[in-house]
Design a protein around this motif. Structure first.
Motif, PDB file in Angstrom:
ATOM      1  N   ARG A 137     -20.831  91.967  82.903  1.00 27.39           N
ATOM      2  CA  ARG A 137     -19.704  92.899  82.964  1.00 27.39           C
ATOM      3  C   ARG A 137     -18.527  92.373  82.158  1.00 27.39           C
ATOM      4  O   ARG A 137     -18.459  91.189  81.821  1.00 27.39           O
ATOM      5  CB  ARG A 137     -19.293  93.131  84.418  1.00 27.39           C
ATOM      6  N   LEU A 142     -21.494  96.122  81.764  1.00 28.69           N
ATOM      7  CA  LEU A 142     -20.680  97.074  82.513  1.00 28.69           C
ATOM      8  C   LEU A 142     -19.214  96.949  82.118  1.00 28.69           C
ATOM      9  O   LEU A 142     -18.693  95.845  81.974  1.00 28.69           O
ATOM     10  CB  LEU A 142     -20.836  96.835  84.014  1.00 28.69           C
ATOM     11  N   SER A 195     -20.239 101.601  80.687  1.00 29.73           N
ATOM     12  CA  SER A 195     -20.989 100.528  80.036  1.00 29.73           C
ATOM     13  C   SER A 195     -20.619 100.511  78.559  1.00 29.73           C
ATOM     14  O   SER A 195     -20.110 101.502  78.008  1.00 29.73           O
ATOM     15  CB  SER A 195     -22.498 100.723  80.194  1.00 29.73           C
TER      16      SER A 195
END
Length: 249
Positions: A125, A166, A180
């Motif tokens: 992420r 992400l 994303s």
């Protein structure tokens, strides 16, 4: 790692709680002064101790909770080193890991929304601040913003991350919480679908956005790590108060 996304509705700000299960240390990214009580309750509920706060940039739409949290629970303040904030305990540098327990963030200097803006990558992420939003991006018309720099930050740095990475932005105004890299590359109306630099510059130049209503108080307050001014107009006082309820994402 323990992870929570928290949402403050007045400024539509997303705050991120990261907790190291091994050491019990916690980090808050972009905490908001209105939501101190809520954030500390979540930290305690997970059996963690707040060790650090970390902002992505000098915010213009809310007051950071960094200083108040330090005064209340002894957490330390981290901020982009490029901002040279005397109130910060640590300055993050581009590419130099920032560790909280076993959690290792990779700071990425992503100027354009502001000249000192940073994003923070972590495994699968990335916390993009205002540089990359869901189907959008931060404005570039104040705080030394630069549309050309933002285009390079997003397309050259953030879009170089894996498509599956992400995207957790600092704001969303449509009740969305996560995207994303692949999705933003495909469909972001300002920066995705193969937009050229010149197209992006034209889009940003034509936005004609209203001047931020809280900027005159937020920027100087945040350069002091979150000092609420005493001279706030009545209609602005909620920005430095405590909210009894704040939605959690």
């Amino acid at each position: 790692m323990l992870f929570r996304q928290l949402f403050e509705p007045l400024s539509s700000t997303c705050t991120y709680l990261l907790g190291c299960e091994e050491t019990g240390q916690a980090l808050l990214i972009d905490p908001v002064v209105n939501s101190i009580d809520r954030d500390l309750e979540v930290v305690a509920g997970l059996g963690l101790k707040l060790a650090w706060t970390l902002d992505t940039h000098i915010h213009a739409d809310h007051i950071t909770a960094a200083l108040h949290l330090k005064q209340r629970v002894g957490s330390r303040i981290a901020a982009p080193a490029i901002e040279r904030l005397p109130c910060a305990d640590a300055g993050v540098l581009d590419g130099v890991p920032f560790n909280v327990g076993r959690i290792a963030l990779r700071p990425m200097h992503t100027p354009g929304h502001t000249d000192g803006h940073f994003a923070y990558a972590l495994d699968d992420r990335v916390f993009t601040g205002d540089a990359l939003l869901i189907d959008g991006c931060g404005r570039t018309d104040f705080q030394n913003g630069d549309a050309a720099a933002l285009f390079e930050s997003v397309t050259g740095k953030l879009f170089a991350l894996a498509d599956e990475c992400l995207v957790y932005p600092a704001h969303d105004y449509e009740d969305r919480r996560v995207s994303s890299i692949g999705q933003e590359k495909l469909r972001n109306p300002r920066l995705g679908a193969g937009r050229t630099r010149d197209e992006f510059l034209r889009i940003m130049a034509a936005l004609d956005l209203a001047y931020p209503k809280f900027i005159e108080w937020a920027v100087p307050g945040n350069r002091r790590c979150g000092v609420c001014p005493d001279d706030l107009p009545t209609e602005m006082r909620a920005y430095c108060g405590r909210m009894t309820e704040s939605r959690q994402g």
